[in-house]
Design a protein around this motif. Sequence first.
Motif, PDB file in Angstrom:
ATOM      1  N   VAL A   1       5.163  -2.419   0.093  1.00  0.00           N
ATOM      2  CA  VAL A   1       6.114  -1.530  -0.472  1.00  0.00           C
ATOM      3  C   VAL A   1       7.855  -2.218  -0.859  1.00  0.00           C
ATOM      4  O   VAL A   1       8.164  -1.556   0.362  1.00  0.00           O
ATOM      5  N   LEU A   2       8.771  -1.789  -1.374  1.00  0.00           N
ATOM      6  CA  LEU A   2       9.583  -2.263  -1.329  1.00  0.00           C
ATOM      7  C   LEU A   2      10.981  -1.458  -1.012  1.00  0.00           C
ATOM      8  O   LEU A   2      10.399   0.006  -0.931  1.00  0.00           O
TER       9      LEU A   2
ATOM     10  N   GLU B   1       5.520  -4.676  -9.341  1.00  0.00           N
ATOM     11  CA  GLU B   1       4.430  -2.625 -10.222  1.00  0.00           C
ATOM     12  C   GLU B   1       4.982  -1.216  -9.810  1.00  0.00           C
ATOM     13  O   GLU B   1       5.532  -1.720  -8.220  1.00  0.00           O
ATOM     14  N   PRO B   2       6.070  -0.340  -9.922  1.00  0.00           N
ATOM     15  CA  PRO B   2       6.477   0.938  -9.467  1.00  0.00           C
ATOM     16  C   PRO B   2       5.216   0.784  -8.779  1.00  0.00           C
ATOM     17  O   PRO B   2       4.137   1.340  -9.421  1.00  0.00           O
ATOM     18  N   ASP B   3       5.988   2.214  -8.104  1.00  0.00           N
ATOM     19  CA  ASP B   3       5.759   2.766  -7.593  1.00  0.00           C
ATOM     20  C   ASP B   3       5.649   4.236  -7.411  1.00  0.00           C
ATOM     21  O   ASP B   3       4.989   4.867  -7.009  1.00  0.00           O
ATOM     22  N   GLY B   4       6.236   4.036  -8.145  1.00  0.00           N
ATOM     23  CA  GLY B   4       5.149   6.358  -9.057  1.00  0.00           C
ATOM     24  C   GLY B   4       6.347   7.095  -8.011  1.00  0.00           C
ATOM     25  O   GLY B   4       6.831   8.310  -8.652  1.00  0.00           O
TER      26      GLY B   4
ATOM     27  N   TRP C   1       5.858  -1.679  -5.528  1.00  0.00           N
ATOM     28  CA  TRP C   1       5.186  -2.707  -4.867  1.00  0.00           C
ATOM     29  C   TRP C   1       4.712  -3.818  -4.734  1.00  0.00           C
ATOM     30  O   TRP C   1       5.318  -4.593  -5.968  1.00  0.00           O
ATOM     31  N   LEU C   2       4.689  -4.876  -4.077  1.00  0.00           N
ATOM     32  CA  LEU C   2       3.817  -6.092  -4.094  1.00  0.00           C
ATOM     33  C   LEU C   2       2.444  -6.610  -4.022  1.00  0.00           C
ATOM     34  O   LEU C   2       2.599  -6.540  -2.842  1.00  0.00           O
ATOM     35  N   LYS C   3       1.587  -6.725  -5.296  1.00  0.00           N
ATOM     36  CA  LYS C   3       0.301  -7.615  -4.790  1.00  0.00           C
ATOM     37  C   LYS C   3       0.592  -8.715  -3.321  1.00  0.00           C
ATOM     38  O   LYS C   3       1.171  -9.602  -4.869  1.00  0.00           O
ATOM     39  N   VAL C   4      -0.220  -9.289  -3.155  1.00  0.00           N
ATOM     40  CA  VAL C   4       0.221 -10.688  -2.356  1.00  0.00           C
ATOM     41  C   VAL C   4      -1.381 -10.543  -2.188  1.00  0.00           C
ATOM     42  O   VAL C   4      -2.014 -10.277  -1.011  1.00  0.00           O
ATOM     43  N   SER C   5      -1.577 -11.738  -3.020  1.00  0.00           N
ATOM     44  CA  SER C   5      -2.820 -12.569  -3.142  1.00  0.00           C
ATOM     45  C   SER C   5      -3.271 -12.898  -2.109  1.00  0.00           C
ATOM     46  O   SER C   5      -1.692 -13.638  -0.870  1.00  0.00           O
TER      47      SER C   5
END
Length: 182
Positions: A29-30, A60-63, A68-72
Motif C-alpha cells: 500500500v502506498l 489500484e485505488p485503496d478506497g 495499492w500495488l499488486k506485486v507478482s
Amino acid sequence: MEKADVSTFESKLLRPTKPGNDDSWAFLVLPKSASDTLPRRGRTSVEGTINGYLFQATLEPDGQLSHWLKVSKGLREAACANIGEMVAIQISPANPEPEPQLPDDLQEALAVSPAAKAAWEDTTTIARVDWVHWIESAKQAKTRKQRVENACDMLSSGKKRVCCFDQSGFYSKSLSAPQAAD
C-alpha cells in the motif's frame, strides 16, 4: 522522469488473506503522501523501481484516497523482495498512460456493436481506463454482465465517459486494498 514527479518511499510487502486462484502474488500500500503526487485517485499507471528493479504497473485505488500495488511472484523475485519485508519504492506517473487491457467480455460486446466500438475508439486512454475499471470493479458476475451491456448502450448513445462512478472507492467504499494475512 522529472525529479518533481518521482516519489520515493518504503513499504512492507504483504500477503493477501484471499489471493484467489493464484497465491504467489503479494501487495503493498502506498503512503498517502506518495499517492497525492499522482494525477488520479483511481487506477493510475506508474513506472519505477522496487529495490532498484525497474517495473511498470497499474496501481489500484485503496478506497482511502491512496493506492495499492499488486506485486507478482516474478517481480518479487527479480527485485529480491520477500513478503513481510520492507521494500524501497520509487514511482512516477507513466507518460503516456498505457492502453488498458480490454476484458474479454467487453471486447466481445464491442465486436457486435459497431456504434459502441466506434465511440470506444474515439475516447481517450484515461476514459478507457475508467470504463474498464468500472466493469472490473463489479463484485458479482450479474453486475459485471449488466455493466458491460450498459457500457455498450452508453457508448452507442455517444457517451464517452463513465459518470457517477467513484474511481477512488472513497465515497462508495466499493474499492479497497486486499486485507493482509498475519
